[in-house]
Scaffold this motif. Structure first.
Motif, PDB file in Angstrom:
ATOM      1  N   VAL A 140     -10.837 -43.168   2.857  1.00 37.91           N
ATOM      2  CA  VAL A 140      -9.656 -43.994   2.656  1.00 37.91           C
ATOM      3  C   VAL A 140      -9.667 -44.590   1.247  1.00 37.91           C
ATOM      4  O   VAL A 140      -8.663 -44.595   0.538  1.00 37.91           O
ATOM      5  CB  VAL A 140      -9.593 -45.116   3.729  1.00 37.91           C
ATOM      6  CG1 VAL A 140      -8.552 -46.149   3.347  1.00 37.91           C
ATOM      7  CG2 VAL A 140      -9.266 -44.512   5.071  1.00 37.91           C
ATOM      8  N   GLY A 141     -10.868 -45.044   0.815  1.00 43.40           N
ATOM      9  CA  GLY A 141     -10.973 -45.603  -0.531  1.00 43.40           C
ATOM     10  C   GLY A 141     -10.575 -44.596  -1.586  1.00 43.40           C
ATOM     11  O   GLY A 141      -9.851 -44.907  -2.518  1.00 43.40           O
ATOM     12  N   LYS A 142     -11.018 -43.354  -1.375  1.00 41.66           N
ATOM     13  CA  LYS A 142     -10.719 -42.302  -2.345  1.00 41.66           C
ATOM     14  C   LYS A 142      -9.216 -42.037  -2.386  1.00 41.66           C
ATOM     15  O   LYS A 142      -8.615 -41.939  -3.437  1.00 41.66           O
ATOM     16  CB  LYS A 142     -11.480 -41.032  -1.948  1.00 41.66           C
ATOM     17  CG  LYS A 142     -11.237 -39.869  -2.890  1.00 41.66           C
ATOM     18  CD  LYS A 142     -11.975 -38.640  -2.411  1.00 41.66           C
ATOM     19  CE  LYS A 142     -11.456 -37.398  -3.086  1.00 41.66           C
ATOM     20  NZ  LYS A 142     -10.339 -36.793  -2.380  1.00 41.66           N
ATOM     21  N   LEU A 143      -8.627 -41.966  -1.174  1.00 41.41           N
ATOM     22  CA  LEU A 143      -7.188 -41.734  -1.108  1.00 41.41           C
ATOM     23  C   LEU A 143      -6.432 -42.875  -1.774  1.00 41.41           C
ATOM     24  O   LEU A 143      -5.443 -42.672  -2.452  1.00 41.41           O
ATOM     25  CB  LEU A 143      -6.752 -41.623   0.360  1.00 41.41           C
ATOM     26  CG  LEU A 143      -6.803 -40.221   0.952  1.00 41.41           C
ATOM     27  CD1 LEU A 143      -6.259 -40.253   2.351  1.00 41.41           C
ATOM     28  CD2 LEU A 143      -6.030 -39.249   0.091  1.00 41.41           C
ATOM     29  N   HIS A 144      -6.933 -44.083  -1.573  1.00 36.99           N
ATOM     30  CA  HIS A 144      -6.280 -45.242  -2.139  1.00 36.99           C
ATOM     31  C   HIS A 144      -6.294 -45.160  -3.658  1.00 36.99           C
ATOM     32  O   HIS A 144      -5.286 -45.370  -4.314  1.00 36.99           O
ATOM     33  CB  HIS A 144      -7.015 -46.501  -1.671  1.00 36.99           C
ATOM     34  CG  HIS A 144      -6.290 -47.746  -1.993  1.00 36.99           C
ATOM     35  ND1 HIS A 144      -5.136 -48.113  -1.354  1.00 36.99           N
ATOM     36  CD2 HIS A 144      -6.525 -48.699  -2.932  1.00 36.99           C
ATOM     37  CE1 HIS A 144      -4.697 -49.249  -1.869  1.00 36.99           C
ATOM     38  NE2 HIS A 144      -5.524 -49.617  -2.828  1.00 36.99           N
ATOM     39  N   ARG A 145      -7.485 -44.801  -4.193  1.00 37.26           N
ATOM     40  CA  ARG A 145      -7.588 -44.668  -5.655  1.00 37.26           C
ATOM     41  C   ARG A 145      -6.661 -43.563  -6.156  1.00 37.26           C
ATOM     42  O   ARG A 145      -6.031 -43.683  -7.184  1.00 37.26           O
ATOM     43  CB  ARG A 145      -9.028 -44.361  -6.054  1.00 37.26           C
ATOM     44  CG  ARG A 145      -9.829 -45.601  -6.375  1.00 37.26           C
ATOM     45  CD  ARG A 145     -10.937 -45.295  -7.348  1.00 37.26           C
ATOM     46  NE  ARG A 145     -11.749 -44.154  -6.959  1.00 37.26           N
ATOM     47  CZ  ARG A 145     -12.742 -44.211  -6.079  1.00 37.26           C
ATOM     48  NH1 ARG A 145     -13.024 -45.351  -5.491  1.00 37.26           N
ATOM     49  NH2 ARG A 145     -13.441 -43.137  -5.785  1.00 37.26           N
ATOM     50  N   GLU A 146      -6.598 -42.461  -5.362  1.00 35.66           N
ATOM     51  CA  GLU A 146      -5.746 -41.345  -5.763  1.00 35.66           C
ATOM     52  C   GLU A 146      -4.284 -41.787  -5.778  1.00 35.66           C
ATOM     53  O   GLU A 146      -3.521 -41.406  -6.662  1.00 35.66           O
ATOM     54  CB  GLU A 146      -5.950 -40.175  -4.799  1.00 35.66           C
ATOM     55  CG  GLU A 146      -5.645 -38.831  -5.404  1.00 35.66           C
ATOM     56  CD  GLU A 146      -6.149 -37.690  -4.532  1.00 35.66           C
ATOM     57  OE1 GLU A 146      -7.358 -37.677  -4.251  1.00 35.66           O
ATOM     58  OE2 GLU A 146      -5.336 -36.844  -4.149  1.00 35.66           O
TER      59      GLU A 146
END
Lengths: 291, 312
Positions: B18-24
């Motif tokens: 989720v964190g990665k998606l958020h950053r993306e």
């Protein structure tokens, strides 16, 4: 190549007759640009001038102020083209390769932007530029100044700085770039900006040339908006608008020949650029036809 | 992210995702921000403004004097006593239909013929020249050719026909500018139609040849039906262009003359707005034209779809 039937004499006839109709006006333009006083606008009509001297071209540079117009055209065209290329590839990358909430909605919105005809936005865009806050003497609410943003070349650049068509074209091309390449960049520690700048951008060269060319030619030839903006400030005229509006100040014996000389000069840059990259242009037009 | 204890690991993985998606997502919106900001200021805002203006009574530049006017602008614009419906809207439709008809007919013929010749690239570039030239060059050259002492009248005189006042005679002026617009738009259509022609499988023609069809039959029963998607695209874009274009008319006639003979809706809007400052009336004209463009586009799509169902 489809070679059906016998020698296609009918096809040759059609294409050559049509080709003459396509080229004749340009030939007349070039020939008229060499005609001296008393040679133009007389009956009987003659296509060829009596001599090929460059008098009209010299007059075009001095009376039409071609260098000033040329400078404006170059500044506006180069700025718009660079801006469209950068913003389109950035937005195209996000829409093609990044996963985020709202992607489908934004993509549909970009498609919708291409449906709004420019004439509809002409009046409000002009009023927005005129009342731009904190520009041209305007206060924070966009009141009180004289001209807002309409008094500088920015007025000719800003409303064309982003292109929905450009974003669409870039996005369609970038979708086909392999994901593995981007994954590899990520594993090597590249952030999104670096991935876009170092991995994606170099790959998009062919579509960037297509988009750049379409934008370049469209901006160089833009007429209506420039006519409107420069009507209050002639120093903003570009080549097409300047040549059209300065006609009435020319030596009346030679007005049209000088105008034709100016037009030959203003058409040459686009013609050269087009002929050099015509393969890319053709592909761009065809691509735009397949959406 | 180095020490994930066994029990927490199962939860940490989705959290990290989720964190990665958020950053993306953040990155995506940063990449999109110039475009989105631009469309807010130069598309959404002016579009809303255009609608508001069409329903308001406003002159000058002071927004505080803007008054709600209901449909009165539309009433003025569409009244049959005025000039907007007749001749201006009629001219607009004649100009658009005329140039679309000429350009489509011409480009189908030319594209079909070029497809059978050698040096195809050369021919296509030749027909594309007017698309590259500025409207000021095209307009002035044709204006020059249309003059009494110009190239076209010289040819007519050679053939024993009297000179025609192409742009000065009010019954010839509109057809004259229509022809120029069609001439200038053939090249783009040829390119798209050529792409359409190349996509038709050669074996259809071979089969027809075996059956003894001549090239006229092949054109009607193979080329034209299979060309329909490209043709539809050409028709729609040409109509949209023809209904709103007025740069050529400004260059060739200056004011849409003689006496409104070549005046079209978008040009009238331009004049009303920027010559007389009548923002409300001008915006109502723009809206009317926009609705007409929309209606004609949808109508074409609808007809194309129905035709498609009939044949398939």
């Amino acid at each position: 190549m489809k070679r059906r039937g016998k020698f296609p004499w009918f096809a040759y006839l059609v294409v050559i007759l049509g080709g003459v109709a396509m080229v004749m006006p340009f030939l007349d333009m070039v020939m008229s640009s060499f005609k001296g006083p008393g040679e133009y606008g007389v009956i009987p009509y003659k296509l060829l001038p009596s001599s090929f001297n460059l008098d009209n071209y010299r007059e075009a540079f001095s009376q039409l102020e071609l260098l000033r117009l040329f400078r404006n055209s170059v500044i506006v065209t180069v700025s718009v083209t660079i801006s469209v290329l950068v913003t389109s590839s950035m937005a195209g990358y996000a829409l093609a390769k990044l996963r985020f909430r709202g992607r489908a909605v934004i993509f549909r919105f970009i498609l919708a932007t291409m449906m709004l005809p420019p004439f509809l936005l002409l009046i409000p865009t002009f009023l927005i530029m005129l009342n731009w806050p904190l520009a041209g003497g305007n206060d924070i609410l966009g009141r009180g100044g004289d001209g807002g943003l309409t008094t500088s070349l920015i007025a000719l650049i800003l409303p064309f700085a982003v292109s929905g068509f450009g974003i669409f074209l870039m996005r369609q091309f970038m979708v086909s770039l392999p994901d593995e390449m981007l994954e590899a960049a990520k594993i090597d520690g590249a952030n999104q900006w670096q991935t876009w700048r170092l991995i994606v951008l170099p790959q998009t060269k062919p579509v960037a040339i297509t988009l750049g060319l379409i934008t370049f030619i469209g901006t160089w030839n833009e007429y209506i908006w420039t006519l409107l903006i420069s009507s209050s400030d002639p120093s903003l005229q570009t080549l097409p608008v300047g040549i059209q509006l300065l006609q009435s100040f020319l030596d009346p014996d030679r007005t049209m020949p000088i105008v034709m000389a100016g037009l030959v000069i203003s058409t040459l840059p686009v013609l050269v650029v087009f002929l050099l990259f015509q393969k890319y242009y053709v592909r761009g037009v065809v691509l735009s036809g397949l959406k | 992210m180095t020490t994930a204890v066994s029990g927490v690991g199962a939860l940490a993985a989705p959290a990290r995702r989720v964190g990665k998606l958020h950053r993306e997502g953040l990155a995506a919106y940063l990449f999109l921000s110039p475009a989105l900001l631009f469309f807010c200021v130069f598309l959404i805002l002016p579009f809303i403004f255009a609608i508001v203006l069409a329903f308001s009574d406003w002159g000058g530049f002071d927004l505080s004097t803007l008054k709600w006017a209901g449909f009165s602008n539309f009433g003025d614009v569409l009244s049959f006593d005025g000039t907007f419906v007749k001749p201006i809207l009629v001219n607009t439709l004649l100009f658009a239909f005329g140039s679309v008809f000429l350009a489509t007919f011409g480009s189908v013929l030319v594209a079909y013929c070029i497809d059978r010749l050698s040096f195809q690239g050369f021919w296509r570039v030749l027909y594309f020249l007017p698309v590259v030239a500025t409207v000021v060059a095209i307009g002035n050259v044709w204006k020059m050719m249309y003059q009494p002492a110009g190239l076209i009248n010289a040819v007519l005189n050679k053939l024993g026909v009297n000179s025609v006042g192409f742009l000065s005679d009010s019954s010839y002026a509109l057809p004259s500018v229509t022809v120029v617009h069609a001439w200038a738009s053939i090249g783009g259509a040829v390119l798209i139609l050529t792409a359409g022609l190349k996509a038709i499988p050669e074996m259809y023609y071979e089969a027809a040849e075996v059956d003894g069809a001549n090239s006229w039959h092949m054109f009607w029963s193979i080329t034209l039906p299979l060309l329909r998607p490209a043709l539809l695209f050409v028709l729609i874009t040409q109509f949209i262009g023809g209904l709103q274009s007025f740069a050529l008319i400004i260059v060739m006639t200056g004011d849409g003359g003689p006496v409104n003979a070549t005046n079209v809706a978008a040009f009238e809007m331009y004049q009303r707005a920027f010559k007389f400052g009548a923002w409300g009336t001008a915006s109502a004209m723009a809206m009317v034209l926009f609705v007409i463009i929309l209606a004609i586009t949808l109508l074409q799509l609808w007809i194309a779809r129905r035709r498609g169902e009939e044949t398939s």
